[in-house]
Design a protein around this motif. Structure first.
Motif, short mmCIF file in Angstrom:
data_model
loop_
_atom_site.label_atom_id
_atom_site.label_comp_id
_atom_site.label_asym_id
_atom_site.label_seq_id
_atom_site.Cartn_x
_atom_site.Cartn_y
_atom_site.Cartn_z
N ALA A 1 0.82 -1.21 0.00
CA ALA A 1 0.00 0.00 0.00
C ALA A 1 0.86 1.26 0.00
O ALA A 1 0.56 2.24 -0.72
CB ALA A 1 -0.92 0.00 1.22
N ALA A 2 1.93 1.26 0.78
CA ALA A 2 2.81 2.43 0.81
C ALA A 2 3.52 2.63 -0.53
O ALA A 2 3.76 3.77 -0.97
CB ALA A 2 3.83 2.29 1.93
N SER A 3 3.84 1.52 -1.20
CA SER A 3 4.49 1.64 -2.52
C SER A 3 3.55 2.25 -3.55
O SER A 3 3.98 3.02 -4.42
CB SER A 3 4.96 0.27 -2.98
N TRP A 4 2.24 1.91 -3.47
CA TRP A 4 1.28 2.54 -4.38
C TRP A 4 1.22 4.05 -4.16
O TRP A 4 1.19 4.83 -5.12
CB TRP A 4 -0.09 1.91 -4.18
N LEU A 5 1.22 4.46 -2.92
CA LEU A 5 1.21 5.89 -2.62
C LEU A 5 2.51 6.57 -3.08
O LEU A 5 2.49 7.69 -3.60
CB LEU A 5 0.99 6.11 -1.13
N ALA A 6 3.64 5.89 -2.88
CA ALA A 6 4.92 6.46 -3.31
C ALA A 6 4.99 6.58 -4.83
O ALA A 6 5.61 7.51 -5.36
CB ALA A 6 6.07 5.60 -2.80
N MET A 7 4.35 5.65 -5.53
CA MET A 7 4.33 5.74 -7.00
C MET A 7 3.61 6.99 -7.47
O MET A 7 3.89 7.49 -8.57
CB MET A 7 3.67 4.48 -7.57
N HIS A 8 2.73 7.52 -6.66
CA HIS A 8 2.01 8.76 -7.00
C HIS A 8 2.60 9.98 -6.29
O HIS A 8 1.92 11.01 -6.15
CB HIS A 8 0.53 8.62 -6.64
N GLN A 9 3.86 9.87 -5.86
CA GLN A 9 4.60 10.99 -5.28
C GLN A 9 3.97 11.51 -3.98
O GLN A 9 4.12 12.69 -3.64
CB GLN A 9 4.72 12.14 -6.29
N VAL A 10 3.30 10.64 -3.27
CA VAL A 10 2.72 11.01 -1.97
C VAL A 10 3.82 10.85 -0.91
O VAL A 10 4.37 9.75 -0.75
CB VAL A 10 1.51 10.13 -1.63
N PRO A 11 4.19 11.90 -0.19
CA PRO A 11 5.25 11.78 0.82
C PRO A 11 4.86 10.79 1.92
O PRO A 11 3.72 10.75 2.37
CB PRO A 11 5.39 13.20 1.37
N LEU A 12 5.84 9.98 2.34
CA LEU A 12 5.64 8.98 3.38
C LEU A 12 6.49 9.34 4.60
O LEU A 12 7.55 9.96 4.48
CB LEU A 12 6.02 7.59 2.87
N VAL A 13 6.02 8.92 5.75
CA VAL A 13 6.74 9.14 7.02
C VAL A 13 6.97 7.77 7.64
O VAL A 13 6.03 7.06 8.01
CB VAL A 13 5.94 10.03 7.98
N VAL A 14 8.25 7.39 7.73
CA VAL A 14 8.65 6.11 8.32
C VAL A 14 9.43 6.43 9.58
O VAL A 14 10.55 6.93 9.52
CB VAL A 14 9.49 5.28 7.35
N GLY A 15 8.85 6.16 10.72
CA GLY A 15 9.46 6.53 12.00
C GLY A 15 9.48 8.05 12.12
O GLY A 15 8.44 8.70 12.13
N PRO B 1 6.35 0.95 12.08
CA PRO B 1 6.78 2.36 12.19
C PRO B 1 6.48 3.15 10.92
O PRO B 1 7.37 3.75 10.31
CB PRO B 1 8.28 2.25 12.43
N VAL B 2 5.25 3.15 10.48
CA VAL B 2 4.85 3.90 9.30
C VAL B 2 3.59 4.68 9.65
O VAL B 2 2.70 4.17 10.32
CB VAL B 2 4.58 2.96 8.09
N ARG B 3 3.55 5.91 9.25
CA ARG B 3 2.41 6.77 9.53
C ARG B 3 1.56 6.96 8.28
O ARG B 3 2.07 6.99 7.17
CB ARG B 3 2.88 8.14 10.03
N SER B 4 0.30 7.10 8.53
CA SER B 4 -0.60 7.33 7.40
C SER B 4 -0.43 8.76 6.91
O SER B 4 -0.43 9.70 7.71
CB SER B 4 -2.05 7.10 7.83
N PRO B 5 -0.25 8.94 5.60
CA PRO B 5 -0.07 10.30 5.08
C PRO B 5 -1.37 11.09 5.12
O PRO B 5 -2.44 10.55 5.43
CB PRO B 5 0.41 10.08 3.65
N ASN B 6 -1.26 12.36 4.81
CA ASN B 6 -2.43 13.21 4.74
C ASN B 6 -3.36 12.70 3.64
O ASN B 6 -2.98 12.62 2.47
CB ASN B 6 -2.00 14.65 4.47
N ALA B 7 -4.59 12.36 3.99
CA ALA B 7 -5.52 11.78 3.02
C ALA B 7 -5.86 12.78 1.92
O ALA B 7 -5.94 12.42 0.73
CB ALA B 7 -6.79 11.31 3.72
#
Length: 543
Positions: A62-76, A142-148
């Protein structure tokens, strides 16, 4: 009984045929399904080779799908905003191709609405599911949900661009007619894509040369790989980030600086600082800026000159009205600015990584506009003049069609410019010189009026004792013979002699020449008889 005209049935917005529904379903599902399949395979391979177990597989997908669309991720505590550009470009290309295939020849507003809805509905649905999965996994990983809202905004913007690009690619003439774009704007926009690809190709060549020049630093980047799987992982990571590096190299060639947090690199200055330990970043120069680095700006300048030559060949720009050049420079700058925006982002403790967008946009437009104008001037002052001397071959039929002209217009222009007095005289002096004319003149006299035939003809026809053809000397008296002084009579005599010679030729046939050609006659058409009322009487019945 004839009925009135048939009413044309136009389906409403909610009316869909089963075949059309299947096509729209593929538009909504196929690009997203293909992307999710590739992501799942890569994530599973990474987890299996790392030896950390299969925990968190769904969250990683799921995080990889968001990263493919340039959505910033927060890990720890680390923000990962610098995301690879290659997967995003491939996904958008697949979505645009799907929309282009689903376009109808004469699409109505309802058809376009359904197509855009399908192109956006599928990715938005997958994004909603991925956000829910990441939110659920944030309690144990240790992964946070990004801004929806930001996630939906990125997905919506990228897939809208892909859908519109795919549909417009199939209906370019119709779009031009609807927007009422002038010819110079259409020419400039079409050339902007080629210009952007040329600039990216130059930047890619510089990146490869720099990697080869820093081969030792490239080998040190694999020092922390550990094993074969680590080498493969770093290689894959370098490949997906290679477009980001190419875009950064293009910004440097344009004169803009690239920032790595506190560090920065440009053609004029290098500020040292820490950089990520990725093999592809071995292309970054080390040490102070060399004195010859500013000469690399000749690459984008050369691309700009070539663009100006192309626009002079395919457009109607003049030196004082370079509108296509300015449109092309603006369109290319816009495309490169979007690429630079996607290629940069936050990278944890390193800070912001990317180009100075303001400097990059200004330098790109100025370099392309100025060098393109230089190319236009060179084409108008040098190439057009040379083409005028040659006559044709500089502009082909396709170029004249794109410029809005025709071959007839080209011929008219060529007659005015090419066949001037000097060239006309030279042309006829070369083709019809004195030697050729004398040879041709001698040929006719040698073949038709040879001495033997001429003497026989005159000796036989004009003997002194011939009562039919003989003439006394009074007829040829200089004082009393008007035929001697009449030039028309001399011409008639020569024609008569020539006819007699032709008649004596062995291959000659007798024929009668009619002065007036027969008129082409057509059968006379009788006027149609008037139809009157009549009664058919049976003779047997009358008896």
């Amino acid at each position: 009984m004839r009925s009135g005209p048939e009413e044309i049935y136009e389906p409403g917005f909610l009316s869909l045929t089963p075949e059309r529904a299947r096509v729209l379903l593929l538009v909504a599902v196929r690009p997203a399904a293909q992307a999710m399949l590739v992501i799942a395979v890569l994530v599973l391979l990474t987890l299996l080779t790392s030896g950390d177990g299969m925990a968190g597989t769904s969250a990683a997908i799921a995080a990889s799908w968001l990263a493919m669309h340039q959505v910033p991720l927060v890990v720890g505590q680390t923000t990962l905003g610098l995301l690879p550009l290659l997967p995003t470009a491939v996904l958008l290309w697949a979505a645009a191709r799907e929309c282009a295939r689903a376009m109808l020849p004469d699409s109505s507003r309802a058809d376009l609405g359904w197509l855009i809805g399908a192109a956006l509905g599928g990715p938005l649905l997958v994004t909603a599911v991925c956000l829910a999965v990441v939110e659920d996994a944030s309690g144990i990983l240790p992964v946070r949900s990004p801004n929806a809202l930001g996630a939906f905004g990125w997905v919506l913007a990228l897939h809208t661009i892909a859908a519109v690009a795919g549909m417009v690619s199939q209906e370019i003439p119709h779009v031009v007619d609807v927007l009422r774009l002038p010819d110079w704007a259409v020419t400039g926009l079409r050339c902007s894509g080629r210009t952007a690809l040329r600039l990216l190709a130059c930047a890619a060549a510089v990146t490869v040369v720099s990697l080869l020049a820093h081969w030792s630093a490239l080998g040190e980047g694999y020092g922390s790989a550990g094993n074969v799987w680590g080498v493969l992982g770093l290689t894959a990571l370098s490949l997906v980030y290679l477009p980001n590096v190419v875009v950064g190299a293009l910004g440097v060639l344009m004169g803009a600086p690239v920032q790595f947090g506190a560090a920065s690199i440009s053609l004029f200055e290098v500020v040292g600082g820490p950089v990520p330990a990725v093999p592809v970043l071995a292309a970054l120069p080390v040490g102070p800026a060399a004195g010859w680095w500013p000469l690399l700006m000749a690459l984008p300048a050369a691309v700009g000159v070539v663009t100006g030559l192309d626009l002079a060949r395919t457009g109607d720009d003049e030196i004082r009205r370079p509108w296509s050049v300015l449109v092309c420079a603006a369109g290319t700058t816009l495309v490169l600015l979007v690429a630079a925006l996607l290629a940069g982002g936050e990278l944890g403790g390193f800070g912001h990584v990317g180009l100075d967008l303001l400097v990059f946009a200004a330098s790109s437009f100025l370099v392309l506009a100025f060098t393109g104008w230089i190319g236009l001037i060179a084409a108008r002052l040098v190439l057009d003049r040379r083409a005028g001397r040659v006559g044709h071959g500089y502009y082909d039929d396709d170029d004249y069609d794109r410029r809005g002209g025709s071959r007839a217009d080209h011929e008219d222009g060529r007659d005015d410019d090419h066949y001037d007095d000097d060239h006309y005289d030279e042309h006829y002096d070369d083709d019809y010189d004195d030697d050729d004319y004398d040879d041709e003149h001698d040929y006719y006299y040698d073949d038709d009026y040879d001495d033997e035939h001429y003497d026989d003809h005159h000796d036989g026809d004009y003997e002194d004792g011939d009562p039919d053809h003989g003439h006394d000397e009074d007829d040829y008296d200089p004082d009393h013979g008007p035929e001697r002084d009449d030039p028309d009579h001399d011409v008639a005599d020569r024609d008569h002699e020539h006819d007699e010679a032709d008649r004596d030729h062995p291959d000659a046939i007798e024929a009668e020449v009619l002065d007036d050609p027969p008129a082409v006659s057509r059968p006379r058409r009788e006027p149609a008889a008037d139809i009157v009322d009549a009664e058919v009487v049976d003779p047997d019945a009358a008896r």
